[in-house]
Design a protein around this motif. Sequence first.
Motif, PDB file in Angstrom:
ATOM      1  N   THR A  87      88.406  46.341 -49.772  1.00 51.50           N
ATOM      2  CA  THR A  87      87.668  46.652 -49.078  1.00 51.50           C
ATOM      3  C   THR A  87      86.238  47.720 -48.634  1.00 51.50           C
ATOM      4  O   THR A  87      86.762  48.497 -49.551  1.00 51.50           O
ATOM      5  N   ASN A  88      86.457  47.506 -46.703  1.00 48.47           N
ATOM      6  CA  ASN A  88      86.108  48.498 -46.750  1.00 48.47           C
ATOM      7  C   ASN A  88      87.175  49.744 -46.299  1.00 48.47           C
ATOM      8  O   ASN A  88      86.585  50.843 -45.528  1.00 48.47           O
ATOM      9  N   LYS A  89      87.746  49.387 -46.499  1.00 50.92           N
ATOM     10  CA  LYS A  89      89.099  49.440 -45.273  1.00 50.92           C
ATOM     11  C   LYS A  89      90.123  50.691 -46.555  1.00 50.92           C
ATOM     12  O   LYS A  89      90.122  50.607 -48.218  1.00 50.92           O
ATOM     13  N   GLY A 125      86.099  57.854 -41.601  1.00 52.39           N
ATOM     14  CA  GLY A 125      85.643  56.536 -42.151  1.00 52.39           C
ATOM     15  C   GLY A 125      83.454  56.915 -42.392  1.00 52.39           C
ATOM     16  O   GLY A 125      83.421  56.133 -43.165  1.00 52.39           O
ATOM     17  N   GLY A 146      82.731  51.562 -38.434  1.00 53.59           N
ATOM     18  CA  GLY A 146      83.494  50.088 -38.485  1.00 53.59           C
ATOM     19  C   GLY A 146      83.348  49.550 -37.284  1.00 53.59           C
ATOM     20  O   GLY A 146      82.663  49.458 -36.656  1.00 53.59           O
ATOM     21  N   SER A 188      94.487  53.244 -40.441  1.00 51.59           N
ATOM     22  CA  SER A 188      93.355  52.451 -41.465  1.00 51.59           C
ATOM     23  C   SER A 188      92.404  53.026 -40.706  1.00 51.59           C
ATOM     24  O   SER A 188      92.050  53.174 -39.648  1.00 51.59           O
ATOM     25  N   GLN A 201      87.402  52.312 -41.530  1.00 47.86           N
ATOM     26  CA  GLN A 201      86.210  51.849 -42.424  1.00 47.86           C
ATOM     27  C   GLN A 201      85.458  53.336 -43.187  1.00 47.86           C
ATOM     28  O   GLN A 201      85.010  53.529 -42.163  1.00 47.86           O
ATOM     29  N   GLU A 233      81.625  48.440 -49.000  1.00 46.29           N
ATOM     30  CA  GLU A 233      82.548  47.577 -49.728  1.00 46.29           C
ATOM     31  C   GLU A 233      83.358  47.361 -50.453  1.00 46.29           C
ATOM     32  O   GLU A 233      82.591  48.276 -51.764  1.00 46.29           O
ATOM     33  N   TYR A 289      81.817  53.356 -43.297  1.00 45.48           N
ATOM     34  CA  TYR A 289      80.191  53.055 -43.346  1.00 45.48           C
ATOM     35  C   TYR A 289      79.483  54.382 -42.950  1.00 45.48           C
ATOM     36  O   TYR A 289      79.824  55.761 -42.773  1.00 45.48           O
ATOM     37  N   SER A 341      92.960  52.047 -50.872  1.00 50.45           N
ATOM     38  CA  SER A 341      92.269  51.000 -51.115  1.00 50.45           C
ATOM     39  C   SER A 341      93.006  49.858 -51.612  1.00 50.45           C
ATOM     40  O   SER A 341      93.498  49.815 -51.848  1.00 50.45           O
ATOM     41  N   SER A 390      77.945  49.014 -44.186  1.00 49.36           N
ATOM     42  CA  SER A 390      79.388  48.947 -44.967  1.00 49.36           C
ATOM     43  C   SER A 390      79.530  49.212 -45.977  1.00 49.36           C
ATOM     44  O   SER A 390      79.111  48.645 -47.176  1.00 49.36           O
TER      45      SER A 390
END
Length: 352
Positions: A237-239, A294, A87, A253, A255, A264, A257, A234, A262
């Motif tokens: 976003t990508n988080k 992630g 991330g 959190s 992210q 999204e 990838y 979720s 990333s």
Amino acid sequence: MKLQNMRIYKYLTLLALPLTIITSCSETSYKFKLNTSKKVNLGDNAAIKFEQIKGNAIDSVHIYINNKRINNKETSIVINTNDFGVGKHAVTAVVFYPKKSKKLNNSIEILANKKPELYKYKIINTFPHDKNAYTQGLEFYNGFLYETTGKRGKSSLRKVELQTGKILQKIDLNKKYFGEGMTIFNNKIYWLTWQARKGFIYDLETFKKLGEFNYSNSNEGWGLTHSKEELIKSDGTNKIWFLNPNNQQEKRSIQAYTNKVSLEKLNELELINGKIYANYWQKPLIAIINPKNGVVEGIIDLKGLVKEMEKTQRLVDEDDVLNGIAYNPENNHIYVTGKHWGKLFEIELVKQ
């Protein structure tokens, strides 16, 4: 005369003294620089270096990653990226110097260190699904499907018979809310809303409302699942956020990838064999995400299911998209559907 001259000299000296102090304390021009490794792969080291380009001696500099301090007195640091996960991570230096401070911002982007594995699927069964259901959340529990639907004025929570698609139990959400994903944890149903920054809690058996909770860090609610210890959420976003199930506070959190980009717009979630499976909005794909760091470890290509649906139903591209993942641990099969889809598919993954 000599004494008078001495008094005049002292008087002039006193007059000059404040001017001397002002001159010596006038602000010296300072210039700083914060350098970072821009893009690195997970597992590699990344460098962070604070430099003073111009000015007198400073008092100290504090260096942070994601608001957590990582230095003592050193100004050049090498970090292990495994400690942070993939991330984009905020790097900040706060410099303290006489009567002032300055904040410098930069970042490090950590990518996965390998390509995601690719999966296709085998259709095991096809079941009927309510075309009016704008599917947001889907979960298989004790032989039944539980589903939440969205859109303001049309959001509902349902218990559904798998084989027939028959709605066995249903409640509607207050019309001012846009319903989103749900999950079942400790005999309670947790149901998100989209932009109201609010979720609701229901009794599993009666669908009676037990409580509600607010989002503390994320702005929106999209998908929801759970592990043995946490709710997993979720936000479009990508988080992906991890919540304390007792008070629903967002603790941390990650992210999502790949080794290149990333991911999204993560949407509906399901935890399967310790990995997070996530739809991404408006794409007929499911990402398999490592909850520890992630990393997107796999991509499931379900474009063929869209084509299968189009044989019997016209799909609106931007709306009638793949969404909904449920898991049957007894046979290791996955149930997937889409918004307004008239079918629900039971599939088995096939690694490429």
